[in-house]
Scaffold this active site. Sequence first.
Site, mmCIF file in Angstrom:
data_model
loop_
_atom_site.group_PDB
_atom_site.id
_atom_site.type_symbol
_atom_site.label_atom_id
_atom_site.label_comp_id
_atom_site.label_asym_id
_atom_site.label_seq_id
_atom_site.Cartn_x
_atom_site.Cartn_y
_atom_site.Cartn_z
ATOM 1 N N LYS A 112 0.900 -1.257 -0.138
ATOM 2 C CA LYS A 112 -0.075 0.043 0.004
ATOM 3 C C LYS A 112 0.807 1.322 -0.219
ATOM 4 O O LYS A 112 2.022 1.096 0.575
ATOM 5 C CB LYS A 112 -0.939 -0.136 1.177
ATOM 6 C CG LYS A 112 -0.388 -0.433 2.683
ATOM 7 C CD LYS A 112 0.750 0.519 3.201
ATOM 8 C CE LYS A 112 0.808 1.791 3.368
ATOM 9 N NZ LYS A 112 1.946 2.332 4.042
ATOM 10 N N TYR B 116 -4.441 3.993 5.898
ATOM 11 C CA TYR B 116 -4.866 3.373 7.121
ATOM 12 C C TYR B 116 -6.433 3.644 7.414
ATOM 13 O O TYR B 116 -7.428 2.934 7.840
ATOM 14 C CB TYR B 116 -3.966 3.057 8.266
ATOM 15 C CG TYR B 116 -2.706 2.418 7.920
ATOM 16 C CD1 TYR B 116 -2.870 0.792 8.074
ATOM 17 C CD2 TYR B 116 -1.441 2.910 7.583
ATOM 18 C CE1 TYR B 116 -1.698 0.065 7.736
ATOM 19 C CE2 TYR B 116 -0.431 2.152 7.214
ATOM 20 C CZ TYR B 116 -0.531 0.679 7.204
ATOM 21 O OH TYR B 116 0.509 -0.135 6.988
HETATM 22 P P1 NAD Z 1 12.420 1.152 2.291
HETATM 23 O O1 NAD Z 1 13.037 2.614 1.950
HETATM 24 O O2 NAD Z 1 12.874 0.794 3.595
HETATM 25 O O3 NAD Z 1 12.692 0.226 1.196
HETATM 26 C C1 NAD Z 1 12.238 0.518 -0.203
HETATM 27 C C2 NAD Z 1 13.367 -0.609 -0.917
HETATM 28 O O4 NAD Z 1 12.982 -0.131 -2.334
HETATM 29 C C3 NAD Z 1 14.829 -0.339 -0.564
HETATM 30 O O5 NAD Z 1 15.293 -1.435 -0.547
HETATM 31 C C4 NAD Z 1 15.467 0.435 -1.945
HETATM 32 O O6 NAD Z 1 16.714 0.122 -2.096
HETATM 33 C C5 NAD Z 1 14.424 -0.356 -2.931
HETATM 34 N N1 NAD Z 1 14.287 0.549 -4.225
HETATM 35 C C6 NAD Z 1 14.247 0.262 -5.250
HETATM 36 N N2 NAD Z 1 14.096 1.168 -6.289
HETATM 37 C C7 NAD Z 1 14.274 2.146 -5.334
HETATM 38 C C8 NAD Z 1 14.298 3.947 -5.798
HETATM 39 N N3 NAD Z 1 14.132 4.136 -7.174
HETATM 40 N N4 NAD Z 1 14.356 4.784 -4.993
HETATM 41 C C9 NAD Z 1 14.345 4.275 -3.435
HETATM 42 N N5 NAD Z 1 14.349 2.866 -3.374
HETATM 43 C C10 NAD Z 1 14.342 2.112 -4.094
HETATM 44 O O7 NAD Z 1 10.871 1.424 2.352
HETATM 45 P P2 NAD Z 1 9.803 0.630 3.214
HETATM 46 O O8 NAD Z 1 9.379 1.160 4.532
HETATM 47 O O9 NAD Z 1 10.381 -0.935 3.041
HETATM 48 O O10 NAD Z 1 8.566 0.660 2.260
HETATM 49 C C11 NAD Z 1 8.266 0.179 0.907
HETATM 50 C C12 NAD Z 1 6.925 -0.003 0.642
HETATM 51 O O11 NAD Z 1 6.312 -0.689 1.743
HETATM 52 C C13 NAD Z 1 6.037 1.259 0.600
HETATM 53 O O12 NAD Z 1 5.245 1.358 -0.567
HETATM 54 C C14 NAD Z 1 5.409 1.476 1.959
HETATM 55 O O13 NAD Z 1 4.107 2.086 1.818
HETATM 56 C C15 NAD Z 1 5.178 0.033 2.070
HETATM 57 N N6 NAD Z 1 4.966 -0.593 3.563
HETATM 58 C C16 NAD Z 1 4.059 -0.983 4.168
HETATM 59 C C17 NAD Z 1 3.872 -1.264 5.476
HETATM 60 C C18 NAD Z 1 2.760 -2.214 6.004
HETATM 61 O O14 NAD Z 1 2.636 -2.406 7.138
HETATM 62 N N7 NAD Z 1 1.873 -2.701 5.028
HETATM 63 C C19 NAD Z 1 4.750 -1.040 6.385
HETATM 64 C C20 NAD Z 1 5.729 -0.272 5.799
HETATM 65 C C21 NAD Z 1 5.927 0.214 4.313
#
Ligand code: NAD
Length: 372
Positions: free
Chosen positions: A138, A223
Amino acid sequence: MNSRRDFLQKLTTSAVALPFLPLYASSEQFNFYDQLYDGPVLRVAIMGLGSYGTRVAEAMQTCKRAKLVGVISGTPAKIKDWQSKYDIPKKNCYNYENYDSVKDNADIDAIYVITPNALHHQAVLRIAAAGKHAICEKPMALNAQQGQEMVDACNKANVKLLVGYRMHFEPNTLEIIRMRNEGDFGKILFFEGLSGFKIGDPNQWRLNKELAGGGSLMDIGVYSINGARYMVGEDPIWVTAQETKTDPIKFKEGVDETILFQMGFPTGAVASCLSTYSMNHLDRFFLNGDKGFAELQPSTGYGPIKGRTHKGELTKPHVTHQTLQMDKMAGIILAGEQAVVPVDGVEAVKDLKIIDAIYEVCKVGGKKELDL
Ligand code: NAD
């Protein structure tokens, strides 16, 4: 047991005539984790090995029906780490340039997209073109139009599109939904959703309009949007919204810091919600009906989710959300099971239509009718 499991993993996803243990009633849910399971297993590759991807991978270690078997990442060192940590074969490792060739890999059933929001749309289109099921985090896309394109692409390719709505499987949340459906709260009149946290590092992608598609609403406000719908049990028919900004340097043009929004539902219930990146201690849902109430606090964090109704405390046991989610999603993909609250792309497009409307109303004012 292991050889049977290995054998079953080699079967295609159509191998559904095999025995399944029931997974849906909540008491069965917990028994499920005490029992041996030797039915089909959903073989998943994770795209985006960041903080949430890492959380999902760890939670999947205790899944029974889903298994992490592959990765897609732009960082070779991370791939190497994950390979050794999760015993992932080299042939199941891809980067962002070559992952279309996953279509020739019979050992991967589904790809879970856990990258920044702006990358979800293209990724899901490519996954569908490769003939693999897509699970997407999401918010599913940056707007409803992108979301609908993702739904259409997956329908056309005859693959499933599911969204990481982990709360739709959370036992105390489902208990409130069960009570509401049985009339325990009477006629539903009001919902309040408070979703927020104080965001840190000003340079992170969540504060970059290009990658996040907006600000707090895309990330955390969603949410309350989604929660209003599953708590009230209806889809809203209008929305009003107001945006406030105290720090225009950290929260640039197009990146919302705080939005208050209100929604109206067909039977007359109303919702009042807050989405913010500048306040902590905001993770609370409250549902009021003419015969009773329910509240959850925390309502959408990683748990344990806690709450009570007018009848007393909610006492369903905590199961790691992402473990439960992935086991349930395996049931949906492999066996056509249904979630109590849908977790498919159509469900996500509804949230995206509400997000589009909130952003529009923040700019032009007034009240926007919704057609979900
Ligand atoms: P994060 O920054 O920790 O991880 C993102 C990952 O994507 C990294 O490994 C990064 O290297 C990679 N990536 C690939 N291409 C990229 C680019 N062009 N720029 C930046 N990063 C790039 O983020 P996250 O917290 O893991 O969030 C990722 C997704 O998960 C988001 O859509 C967020 O909304 C979702 N999320 C959902 C929940 C949930 O509870 N459902 C919780 C946290 C995050």
